[in-house]
Design a protein around this motif. Structure first.
Motif, PDB file in Angstrom:
ATOM      1  N   THR A  94       0.828  -1.218   0.000  1.00 51.77           N
ATOM      2  CA  THR A  94       0.000   0.000   0.000  1.00 51.77           C
ATOM      3  C   THR A  94       0.855   1.258   0.000  1.00 51.77           C
ATOM      4  OG1 THR A  94      -1.765  -1.159   1.189  1.00 51.77           O
ATOM      5  CG2 THR A  94      -1.827   1.240   1.206  1.00 51.77           C
ATOM      6  N   ILE A  95       1.890   1.275   0.813  1.00 52.70           N
ATOM      7  CA  ILE A  95       2.727   2.473   0.918  1.00 52.70           C
ATOM      8  C   ILE A  95       3.507   2.700  -0.376  1.00 52.70           C
ATOM      9  CG2 ILE A  95       4.753   1.312   1.911  1.00 52.70           C
ATOM     10  CD1 ILE A  95       3.309   4.639   3.172  1.00 52.70           C
ATOM     11  N   GLU A  96       3.898   1.610  -1.049  1.00 53.07           N
ATOM     12  CA  GLU A  96       4.600   1.749  -2.332  1.00 53.07           C
ATOM     13  C   GLU A  96       3.670   2.298  -3.412  1.00 53.07           C
ATOM     14  OE1 GLU A  96       4.962  -0.840  -0.375  1.00 53.07           O
ATOM     15  OE2 GLU A  96       7.126  -0.914   0.040  1.00 53.07           O
ATOM     16  N   TRP A  97       2.402   1.867  -3.368  1.00 54.80           N
ATOM     17  CA  TRP A  97       1.418   2.414  -4.314  1.00 54.80           C
ATOM     18  C   TRP A  97       1.203   3.902  -4.066  1.00 54.80           C
ATOM     19  CZ3 TRP A  97      -0.941   0.499  -8.594  1.00 54.80           C
ATOM     20  CH2 TRP A  97      -0.846  -0.865  -8.837  1.00 54.80           C
ATOM     21  N   ALA A  98       1.216   4.309  -2.805  1.00 51.93           N
ATOM     22  CA  ALA A  98       1.093   5.739  -2.494  1.00 51.93           C
ATOM     23  C   ALA A  98       2.259   6.513  -3.095  1.00 51.93           C
ATOM     24  CB  ALA A  98       1.044   5.942  -0.983  1.00 51.93           C
ATOM     25  N   GLY A  99       3.466   5.934  -3.010  1.00 49.60           N
ATOM     26  CA  GLY A  99       4.637   6.577  -3.625  1.00 49.60           C
ATOM     27  C   GLY A  99       4.505   6.678  -5.129  1.00 49.60           C
ATOM     28  N   LEU A 100       3.954   5.635  -5.764  1.00 54.62           N
ATOM     29  CA  LEU A 100       3.734   5.680  -7.213  1.00 54.62           C
ATOM     30  C   LEU A 100       2.720   6.768  -7.566  1.00 54.62           C
ATOM     31  CD1 LEU A 100       4.326   4.360  -9.970  1.00 54.62           C
ATOM     32  CD2 LEU A 100       2.419   2.785  -9.535  1.00 54.62           C
ATOM     33  N   GLY A 101       1.707   6.930  -6.724  1.00 53.11           N
ATOM     34  CA  GLY A 101       0.734   8.001  -6.944  1.00 53.11           C
ATOM     35  C   GLY A 101       1.376   9.373  -6.885  1.00 53.11           C
ATOM     36  N   LEU A 102       2.309   9.557  -5.955  1.00 54.08           N
ATOM     37  CA  LEU A 102       3.027  10.833  -5.855  1.00 54.08           C
ATOM     38  C   LEU A 102       3.863  11.089  -7.104  1.00 54.08           C
ATOM     39  CD1 LEU A 102       4.213  10.684  -2.128  1.00 54.08           C
ATOM     40  CD2 LEU A 102       2.452  12.166  -3.072  1.00 54.08           C
ATOM     41  N   ILE A 103       4.484  10.033  -7.624  1.00 54.07           N
ATOM     42  CA  ILE A 103       5.301  10.174  -8.840  1.00 54.07           C
ATOM     43  C   ILE A 103       4.442  10.640 -10.013  1.00 54.07           C
ATOM     44  CG2 ILE A 103       6.623   8.895 -10.575  1.00 54.07           C
ATOM     45  CD1 ILE A 103       8.206   9.463  -8.088  1.00 54.07           C
ATOM     46  N   PHE A 104       3.270  10.033 -10.171  1.00 54.26           N
ATOM     47  CA  PHE A 104       2.392  10.409 -11.276  1.00 54.26           C
ATOM     48  C   PHE A 104       1.869  11.836 -11.111  1.00 54.26           C
ATOM     49  CE2 PHE A 104       2.361   5.982 -12.490  1.00 54.26           C
ATOM     50  CZ  PHE A 104       2.144   6.041 -13.868  1.00 54.26           C
ATOM     51  N   VAL A 105       1.642  12.258  -9.882  1.00 56.48           N
ATOM     52  CA  VAL A 105       1.211  13.640  -9.652  1.00 56.48           C
ATOM     53  C   VAL A 105       2.307  14.609 -10.071  1.00 56.48           C
ATOM     54  CG1 VAL A 105       0.653  15.337  -7.871  1.00 56.48           C
ATOM     55  CG2 VAL A 105      -0.439  13.098  -7.833  1.00 56.48           C
ATOM     56  N   TYR A 106       3.555  14.288  -9.740  1.00 58.74           N
ATOM     57  CA  TYR A 106       4.679  15.139 -10.135  1.00 58.74           C
ATOM     58  C   TYR A 106       4.863  15.156 -11.648  1.00 58.74           C
ATOM     59  CZ  TYR A 106       6.499  16.211  -5.494  1.00 58.74           C
ATOM     60  OH  TYR A 106       6.661  16.709  -4.219  1.00 58.74           O
ATOM     61  N   LEU A 107       4.502  14.045 -12.318  1.00 53.69           N
ATOM     62  CA  LEU A 107       4.587  14.011 -13.777  1.00 53.69           C
ATOM     63  C   LEU A 107       3.545  14.918 -14.419  1.00 53.69           C
ATOM     64  CD1 LEU A 107       5.184  10.219 -14.602  1.00 53.69           C
ATOM     65  CD2 LEU A 107       6.773  12.108 -14.940  1.00 53.69           C
TER      66      LEU A 107
ATOM     67  N   ARG B 160      -0.939  16.233  -4.157  1.00 57.45           N
ATOM     68  CA  ARG B 160      -0.107  15.096  -3.756  1.00 57.45           C
ATOM     69  C   ARG B 160      -0.911  14.124  -2.895  1.00 57.45           C
ATOM     70  NH1 ARG B 160       3.729  19.125  -2.428  1.00 57.45           N
ATOM     71  NH2 ARG B 160       3.730  18.474  -0.242  1.00 57.45           N
ATOM     72  N   MET B 161      -1.695  14.662  -1.996  1.00 55.44           N
ATOM     73  CA  MET B 161      -2.548  13.815  -1.154  1.00 55.44           C
ATOM     74  C   MET B 161      -3.553  13.043  -1.986  1.00 55.44           C
ATOM     75  SD  MET B 161      -3.480  16.048   2.228  1.00 55.44           S
ATOM     76  CE  MET B 161      -4.996  15.104   2.362  1.00 55.44           C
TER      77      MET B 161
ATOM     78  N   SER C  36       8.231   2.732  -9.786  1.00 54.37           N
ATOM     79  CA  SER C  36       8.415   4.125  -9.368  1.00 54.37           C
ATOM     80  C   SER C  36       9.845   4.595  -9.622  1.00 54.37           C
ATOM     81  CB  SER C  36       8.078   4.278  -7.874  1.00 54.37           C
ATOM     82  OG  SER C  36       6.742   3.949  -7.619  1.00 54.37           O
ATOM     83  N   THR C  37      10.805   3.736  -9.286  1.00 52.72           N
ATOM     84  CA  THR C  37      12.215   4.087  -9.497  1.00 52.72           C
ATOM     85  C   THR C  37      12.520   4.245 -10.985  1.00 52.72           C
ATOM     86  OG1 THR C  37      12.807   2.853  -7.503  1.00 52.72           O
ATOM     87  CG2 THR C  37      14.591   3.397  -9.033  1.00 52.72           C
ATOM     88  N   PHE C  38      11.979   3.345 -11.787  1.00 50.12           N
ATOM     89  CA  PHE C  38      12.198   3.413 -13.239  1.00 50.12           C
ATOM     90  C   PHE C  38      11.626   4.704 -13.817  1.00 50.12           C
ATOM     91  CE2 PHE C  38      10.646   2.553 -17.578  1.00 50.12           C
ATOM     92  CZ  PHE C  38      11.850   2.248 -18.198  1.00 50.12           C
ATOM     93  N   VAL C  39      10.390   5.025 -13.434  1.00 45.96           N
ATOM     94  CA  VAL C  39       9.763   6.262 -13.918  1.00 45.96           C
ATOM     95  C   VAL C  39      10.553   7.476 -13.445  1.00 45.96           C
ATOM     96  CG1 VAL C  39       7.688   7.706 -13.811  1.00 45.96           C
ATOM     97  CG2 VAL C  39       7.463   5.229 -14.036  1.00 45.96           C
ATOM     98  N   GLY C  40      11.015   7.424 -12.198  1.00 45.06           N
ATOM     99  CA  GLY C  40      11.807   8.528 -11.669  1.00 45.06           C
ATOM    100  C   GLY C  40      13.109   8.736 -12.417  1.00 45.06           C
ATOM    101  N   LEU C  41      13.760   7.635 -12.799  1.00 44.61           N
ATOM    102  CA  LEU C  41      15.011   7.734 -13.559  1.00 44.61           C
ATOM    103  C   LEU C  41      14.771   8.267 -14.967  1.00 44.61           C
ATOM    104  CD1 LEU C  41      16.738   4.401 -12.487  1.00 44.61           C
ATOM    105  CD2 LEU C  41      17.489   6.720 -11.913  1.00 44.61           C
TER     106      LEU C  41
ATOM    107  N   GLU D 280      13.668   9.833  -3.470  1.00 47.15           N
ATOM    108  CA  GLU D 280      14.530   9.707  -2.305  1.00 47.15           C
ATOM    109  C   GLU D 280      13.965  10.474  -1.114  1.00 47.15           C
ATOM    110  OE1 GLU D 280      18.274  11.060  -3.660  1.00 47.15           O
ATOM    111  OE2 GLU D 280      18.700   9.273  -4.883  1.00 47.15           O
ATOM    112  N   THR D 281      13.426  11.657  -1.364  1.00 45.17           N
ATOM    113  CA  THR D 281      12.820  12.456  -0.293  1.00 45.17           C
ATOM    114  C   THR D 281      11.655  11.720   0.324  1.00 45.17           C
ATOM    115  OG1 THR D 281      13.469  14.504  -1.408  1.00 45.17           O
ATOM    116  CG2 THR D 281      11.760  14.665   0.280  1.00 45.17           C
ATOM    117  N   TRP D 282      10.840  11.067  -0.517  1.00 49.20           N
ATOM    118  CA  TRP D 282       9.677  10.341  -0.011  1.00 49.20           C
ATOM    119  C   TRP D 282      10.097   9.132   0.812  1.00 49.20           C
ATOM    120  CZ3 TRP D 282       7.996   5.310  -1.243  1.00 49.20           C
ATOM    121  CH2 TRP D 282       6.763   4.965  -0.685  1.00 49.20           C
ATOM    122  N   PHE D 283      11.147   8.406   0.371  1.00 53.82           N
ATOM    123  CA  PHE D 283      11.579   7.202   1.073  1.00 53.82           C
ATOM    124  C   PHE D 283      12.232   7.506   2.413  1.00 53.82           C
ATOM    125  CE2 PHE D 283      11.243   4.615  -2.872  1.00 53.82           C
ATOM    126  CZ  PHE D 283      10.591   3.516  -2.314  1.00 53.82           C
ATOM    127  N   ILE D 284      12.697   8.735   2.607  1.00 56.30           N
ATOM    128  CA  ILE D 284      13.371   9.088   3.861  1.00 56.30           C
ATOM    129  C   ILE D 284      12.409   8.969   5.043  1.00 56.30           C
ATOM    130  CG2 ILE D 284      14.333  11.034   5.160  1.00 56.30           C
ATOM    131  CD1 ILE D 284      15.780  11.876   2.638  1.00 56.30           C
TER     132      ILE D 284
END
Length: 329
Positions: A95-108, A118-119, A163-168, A177-181
């Motif tokens: 679930t938390i990883e999916w939330a991170g993927l959602g944040l990535i798509f919002v930034y895109l 973001r929320m 998420s990492t692939f899309v981020g790269l 990285e900020t989100w994973f901290i």
């Protein structure tokens, strides 16, 4: 019939909430909160703007710790009831990883998204991800206590890799990285207020507590008692997604908190959600505040991400639970 049949247990649980141990737990959490407000590198007494900084940074940080601790602990408890598995929580279901993927798509989609955007993205993707996890779970015939979290961890790893692939590809690794901290260092006035919505989630979970407890008995039993099992699972999933998505957008990744607290409470108090919910909230607040105090003082004046402390403690608790289950057969 459902409401009438549970009126007596509700009164019983209500009478037994305000016990001496529970009041002692509240006092300990209050003490931890006070210590948190006066812990930090910035000398409040040695600067003219000390009192101003106290209200800008220290109070918001302590409030965020309390609200986040309650949110993640509650999410773990509800998820464990729905899946009928002690080893499940937002970290072990993806679930938390999916939330991170959602944040990535919002930034895109939005180069400089607001906190509300973001929320929204994190909540929607958390809900989708949790439902995907439940769909995977339904197709698995072997439902042992270990298979369920393994499926969730594998699913979360796949989503994290995406998420990492899309981020790269789009040069967004810094956001990932900020989100994973998962740190409270940046919390101040104007950056945490949406966490107060967690109080609404707590209220709704308390309203549906009896039905969510019934859902832990399985679909057949729940349906035979006149409760729509799928509807309750959907409501529970929505509440989990809202809490996890909000925390992910404001704070970041906080592993294992939803595993540690509900298991400790269930060990001593059983599985009744209504009577355990106040305990889970209070102990969740205390656990996260204590972890944050350690993160701030262990290498002072520098600060260790609180996610590192939680991950270390959570991994140990996870292993202890596994060994305990094996010993008990």
């Amino acid at each position: 019939m459902f409401g009438a049949g549970n009126s007596q247990p509700q009164n019983y649980n209500h009478q037994n909430i305000w016990t001496k141990p529970f009041i002692l737990a509240i006092i300990i959490v209050i003490i931890l909160g006070i210590i948190s407000m006066f812990t930090g590198v910035y000398d409040l007494r040695g600067h003219e703007d000390g009192m101003e900084m106290f209200f800008i940074t220290r109070i918001p940080r302590t409030a965020s710790l309390m609200l986040t601790g309650a949110a993640m602990a509650m999410s773990g408890l509800v998820m464990q009831l729905i899946t009928q598995n002690r080893l499940v929580e937002p970290t072990t279901t993806g679930t938390i990883e999916w939330a991170g993927l959602g944040l990535i798509f919002v930034y895109l989609l939005f180069p400089a998204p607001s906190l509300v955007l973001r929320m929204t993205g994190a909540i929607i993707f958390s809900f989708i991800g949790t439902m995907v996890f439940f769909l995977f779970l339904r197709s698995v015939k072997l439902r042992s206590s270990l298979i369920v979290p393994i499926i969730g961890i594998m699913l979360g790893s796949v989503v994290s890799a995406i998420s990492t692939f899309v981020g790269l590809i789009f040069q967004m690794t810094q956001n990932i990285e900020t989100w994973f901290i998962g740190s409270f260092a940046s919390i101040q006035t104007g950056r945490y207020e949406f966490l107060w919505l967690i109080i609404l989630v707590t209220f709704l979970i308390f309203i549906y507590a009896d039905r969510l407890t019934l859902a832990s008995l399985g679909e057949d039993v729940t349906t035979s008692l006149g409760v729509n099992y799928n509807k309750i699972v959907l409501i529970g999933t929505a509440l989990i997604a809202f809490a996890v998505g909000t925390v992910a957008a404001v704070i970041g990744n906080l592993p294992f908190l939803g595993l540690i607290v509900p298991n400790i409470i269930s060990m001593f108090r059983g599985d009744d959600l209504r009577s355990n919910l106040p305990w889970v909230c209070v102990v969740g607040m205390g656990t996260l505040t204590a972890a944050d105090l350690i993160s701030r003082t262990i290498i002072s004046p520098f600060e260790v991400p609180v996610s590192l402390i939680l991950g270390t403690v959570g991994a140990v608790v996870f292993i202890v639970i596994l060994l305990r289950r094996r010993r008990l057969g």
